[in-house]
Design a protein around this motif. Structure first.
Motif, PDB file in Angstrom:
ATOM      1  N   PHE A 105     -31.848 101.175  37.190  1.00 49.09           N
ATOM      2  CA  PHE A 105     -32.235 100.665  38.500  1.00 49.09           C
ATOM      3  C   PHE A 105     -31.201 101.104  39.550  1.00 49.09           C
ATOM      4  O   PHE A 105     -30.059 101.422  39.221  1.00 49.09           O
ATOM      5  CB  PHE A 105     -32.326  99.138  38.475  1.00 49.09           C
ATOM      6  N   PRO A 116     -36.625  94.853  41.874  1.00 49.81           N
ATOM      7  CA  PRO A 116     -36.659  96.311  42.074  1.00 49.81           C
ATOM      8  C   PRO A 116     -37.270  97.061  40.899  1.00 49.81           C
ATOM      9  O   PRO A 116     -37.105  96.666  39.734  1.00 49.81           O
ATOM     10  CB  PRO A 116     -35.179  96.671  42.251  1.00 49.81           C
ATOM     11  N   GLN A 117     -37.959  98.154  41.212  1.00 48.80           N
ATOM     12  CA  GLN A 117     -38.567  98.993  40.194  1.00 48.80           C
ATOM     13  C   GLN A 117     -37.547  99.983  39.640  1.00 48.80           C
ATOM     14  O   GLN A 117     -36.604 100.377  40.332  1.00 48.80           O
ATOM     15  CB  GLN A 117     -39.754  99.757  40.790  1.00 48.80           C
ATOM     16  N   PRO A 118     -37.713 100.411  38.372  1.00 44.89           N
ATOM     17  CA  PRO A 118     -36.782 101.401  37.802  1.00 44.89           C
ATOM     18  C   PRO A 118     -36.803 102.706  38.597  1.00 44.89           C
ATOM     19  O   PRO A 118     -37.836 103.110  39.138  1.00 44.89           O
ATOM     20  CB  PRO A 118     -37.319 101.609  36.383  1.00 44.89           C
ATOM     21  N   ASP A 130     -40.937  90.908  43.422  1.00 48.90           N
ATOM     22  CA  ASP A 130     -40.046  91.668  44.299  1.00 48.90           C
ATOM     23  C   ASP A 130     -38.834  92.245  43.573  1.00 48.90           C
ATOM     24  O   ASP A 130     -37.954  92.837  44.203  1.00 48.90           O
ATOM     25  CB  ASP A 130     -39.577  90.797  45.460  1.00 48.90           C
ATOM     26  N   GLU A 178     -30.389  98.499  45.479  1.00 45.50           N
ATOM     27  CA  GLU A 178     -31.550  97.611  45.479  1.00 45.50           C
ATOM     28  C   GLU A 178     -31.270  96.339  44.683  1.00 45.50           C
ATOM     29  O   GLU A 178     -31.664  95.235  45.088  1.00 45.50           O
ATOM     30  CB  GLU A 178     -32.763  98.351  44.919  1.00 45.50           C
ATOM     31  N   PRO A 209     -34.685 101.218  30.958  1.00 42.97           N
ATOM     32  CA  PRO A 209     -34.803 101.660  32.352  1.00 42.97           C
ATOM     33  C   PRO A 209     -33.489 101.533  33.111  1.00 42.97           C
ATOM     34  O   PRO A 209     -32.613 100.744  32.748  1.00 42.97           O
ATOM     35  CB  PRO A 209     -35.861 100.713  32.916  1.00 42.97           C
ATOM     36  N   ARG A 246     -37.787  90.299  35.646  1.00 37.76           N
ATOM     37  CA  ARG A 246     -38.668  91.455  35.854  1.00 37.76           C
ATOM     38  C   ARG A 246     -40.139  91.060  35.704  1.00 37.76           C
ATOM     39  O   ARG A 246     -41.011  91.566  36.412  1.00 37.76           O
ATOM     40  CB  ARG A 246     -38.341  92.567  34.865  1.00 37.76           C
ATOM     41  N   ARG A 247     -40.413  90.136  34.773  1.00 35.11           N
ATOM     42  CA  ARG A 247     -41.805  89.728  34.534  1.00 35.11           C
ATOM     43  C   ARG A 247     -42.299  88.760  35.597  1.00 35.11           C
ATOM     44  O   ARG A 247     -43.460  88.832  36.005  1.00 35.11           O
ATOM     45  CB  ARG A 247     -41.926  89.070  33.149  1.00 35.11           C
TER      46      ARG A 247
END
Length: 711
Positions: free
Chosen positions: A46, A34-36, A32, A50, A44, A27-28
């Motif tokens: 997801f 995926p966002q929560p 690219d 995705e 979070p 995530r860090r």
């Protein structure tokens, strides 16, 4: 229609076969990722679609191209979530379980059907499943056939029972409020007290059995105690939940008939499949056992259950004239006494019931009349207090009530009172030993542990059945030599502990970790697993062979199992230097075997390292280390399910491995000495306190209170 469900970071880690830290790192470091789409800032959620696209995209760090095999079982689980909403998921899993029962019992027929196309399979499969599981009548849309084939592949890899246990485990993790599981230690103890596991005469048959019964076996669960010889053909659990007691019963004997009732229809369907995959004579029905008894008039040799506590809405008004209340109408606030009488009503003459009870049932004033009747008429035979924490998430120490359906109207003279709270490490052994001796007619009086109490002594105004109130205290004539000998032993152990204290260098360094699957691929070790024998299946193992069980590995003891009681499919013999890893544990465990020649039992991974490439002590140390906990999966009601292939081990030269192995071996010796010192120290405290309070010992003379003197 496929839904887009949400997944957590833990789910993503499982899908990719990595730890939670790797997901946080992705995530860090990857823009690219995926966002929560839901959840909270700290937890979070997801989009599964995705995440699936990202993990499977070329070059993704989560793809299988990075020397890592994606776990097919976790992908299957998420596929199930995507095709059924939460309300229908249990039914889907139950139907898939019924399909697994079919493949388990009719493997050849399934192989023939599976060879055809999807249309033929969709048309022919439902009727075949109904032949083995009549209660399951779901149709099979053709678009579900790939899912069916995926479940079949999982069943081929893990065995049908193992595949369904995986699906149930995942479902119950997300619906934990539906269950109140009973720990395996309690179910095993309850069945021991009920007599299941008795020796069975050769050649005798039980209705529903698929093959000849074994000639006899050691009782599982309580090492060193042999079966008392009581014959148990049938077991009932009227509050069966996910089937903890009944599954344990089938593990002891596939010939026993098991019956269960569960109020939650979804849980009942899942439990029905779990049992059908283990035995040939199983029956699970839906409904509230008190209000709508699904087994009216049926009796069993044993009733075992963990009934709900403090249930004020158990049906007092509508059941006031119920014929089950042979010992008196249970008070409105005493639902537990309703369950006691329900269990007795379903026992055959001389049958045994074992119920898990809160301590208040033994001393509430409202229930004293029924308690008195249970004593006078010989129904209540024992009350056994358990240690605090024996049942997790329960604030009080519970008790087991052992009841027997009187075969004739004769009041027994005594009742067993036992308190195992002072024996948390071996409470089951203490309880079973006391019950066996009492049931054989012995009089017991072990201070602080067990005592046969005259029934007349209990029939006072209170009729208090709290075991600790009726036990005798330690004798006053404690030999001083016993105290001094224990103190000397403690001093020796403390010197050993000091000598074995770990010595390491504080030089932080990076370890080149690789999955164990990579070491297997390179041929540095081999992996062996055992499968249980299905009813009627022939084995390649001689009767009476010593079997290494998962419990032996956890307790670090020699092989204790014997065939056919621990029937296994084929003879896999252990060797010195093998590493044994239990498949389900509370904390990670890996043991280097110092002796060989035992048959490998079920529920174990056996790793056989090449000694020129991989040190056994080094391997066991890293497999049991806390760093690998995240690779094994989260804890559930049954423990941590270990997939040893996912564990990570440093790739080091053999000389460095041996240095690590020696450090781990020394650490294990240190831990063993420390545990023994703690046990001896607790014993010394208890002996000294008993001696001082009963006059067997006196404080040291003079001004030095630390002087090691007793008189």
């Amino acid at each position: 229609m496929r839904r887009d469900v949400q997944v957590t970071a833990a789910d993503i880690a499982r899908l990719a076969g990595v730890g939670r830290a790797a997901v946080s790192n992705w995530r860090r470091r990857h823009a690219d990722f995926p966002q929560p789409v839901g959840g909270t800032a700290t937890s979070p959620a997801f989009s599964l679609a995705e995440i699936r696209a990202w993990l499977l995209s070329p070059g993704s760090p989560g793809s299988s191209g990075h020397d890592r095999e994606l776990p097919s079982d976790e992908w299957l689980w998420q596929d199930l979530r995507a095709v059924a909403d939460d309300d229908d998921l249990a039914d889907l899993i139950a139907d898939l379980g019924a399909f697994l029962v079919y493949t388990h019992r009719r493997a050849r027929d399934w192989a023939k059907l599976a060879a055809g196309d999807d249309a033929a399979l969709a048309t022919g499969l439902p009727a075949r499943v109904r032949e083995v599981m009549p209660a399951f009548s779901a149709a099979l849309p053709q678009d579900r056939v790939p899912l069916i084939r995926a479940v079949a592949r999982l069943g081929a890899e893990r065995g049908a029972p193992g595949a369904f246990e995986f699906l149930c485990e995942r479902y119950f993790e997300t619906h934990s409020r539906r269950l109140h599981p009973t720990p395996r230690e309690i179910t095993e103890l309850s069945l021991e007290l009920a007599g299941l596991g008795a020796e069975v005469p050769t050649g005798s048959r039980v209705p529903g059995d698929a093959g000849p019964e074994p000639a006899g076996s050691r009782v599982r669960g309580v090492p060193g105690l042999e079966s008392p010889g009581r014959r148990v053909r049938s077991v009932l659990d009227p509050v069966c939940g996910a089937g903890d007691h009944l599954l344990a019963a089938l593990d002891r004997s596939s010939a026993v008939r098991v019956m269960g009732q569960e109020a939650d229809p979804a849980v009942a369907r899942l439990t029905a499949v779990r049992l059908a995959l283990r035995g040939n004579d199983t029956d699970v029905r839906t409904g509230d056992s008190l209000r709508a008894d699904a087994f009216p008039g049926e009796t069993a040799d044993a009733v075992v259950c963990n009934p709900p506590f403090n249930d004020r809405a158990w049906g007092y008004e509508e059941l006031a004239s119920d014929p089950r209340w042979e010992y008196g109408l249970p008070p409105r606030m005493e639902s537990e006494l309703a369950w006691v009488q329900h269990a007795l009503a379903h026992l055959r003459p001389d049958g045994v019931a074992v119920l898990l009870m809160p301590p208040a049932v033994g001393n509430r004033r409202s229930g004293r009349r029924i308690r008195g009747q249970l004593l006078r008429r010989g129904a209540l035979r024992a009350v056994i207090g358990l240690p605090a924490g024996a049942v997790p998430n329960v604030a009080v120490a519970l008790s087991l009530w052992v009841l027997r359906r009187p075969a004739e109207p004769r009041t027994p003279g005594h009742v067993l009172m036992a308190d195992t709270s002072g024996r948390p490490e071996d409470y089951a052994e203490a309880a079973v030993a006391a019950w066996r001796r009492f049931d054989a007619g012995e009089e017991l009086d072990e201070p602080g542990v067990s005592r046969t109490v005259p029934v007349i002594d209990l029939l006072d105004d209170e009729i208090d059945l709290t075991p600790a109130r009726h036990l005798s205290t330690a004798a006053a004539n404690l030999p001083p030599e016993r105290v001094t000998g224990t103190r000397d032993r403690l001093a020796d152990l403390l010197r050993t502990v000091a000598e074995l204290a770990p010595v390491t260098r504080t030089e932080p360094h990076d370890l080149p970790l690789v999955p164990l699957a990579e070491l297997l691929r390179r041929g540095m070790l081999t992996l062996h697993q055992q499968s249980p024998v299905r009813p009627g299946e022939e084995t390649e193992v001689a009767d009476g062979s010593a079997v290494l069980t998962a419990e032996d590995v956890v307790l670090d003891r020699p092989p204790s199992g014997r065939t056919p009681g621990h029937a296994v499919r084929r003879e896999i013999l252990t060797r010195p230097g093998d590493v044994a890893v239990p498949q389900i544990v509370r904390v990670p465990v890996a043991r280097v075997l110092t002796r060989g020649g035992a048959v490998l039992g079920t529920h174990l991974h056996l790793l056989r390292p090449d000694p020129e490439a991989l040190d056994a002590g080094f391997l066991a140390g890293f497999l049991s280390g806390p760093a690998n906990l995240r690779h094994y999966g989260p804890a559930s009601s049954t423990g941590i399910r270990v997939d040893v292939r996912r564990a990570e081990v440093p790739l080091l030269p053999i000389e460095e491995q041996r240095a690590y192995g020696e450090a781990f071996r020394r650490l294990a010796s240190f831990a063993a000495a420390l545990r023994e010192a703690a046990e001896v120290g607790e014993n010394l405290i208890r002996l000294t306190a008993d001696g001082l309070t009963h006059g067997g010992l006196r404080p040291p003379a003079g001004d030095d209170p630390s002087a090691p003197r007793t008189t």
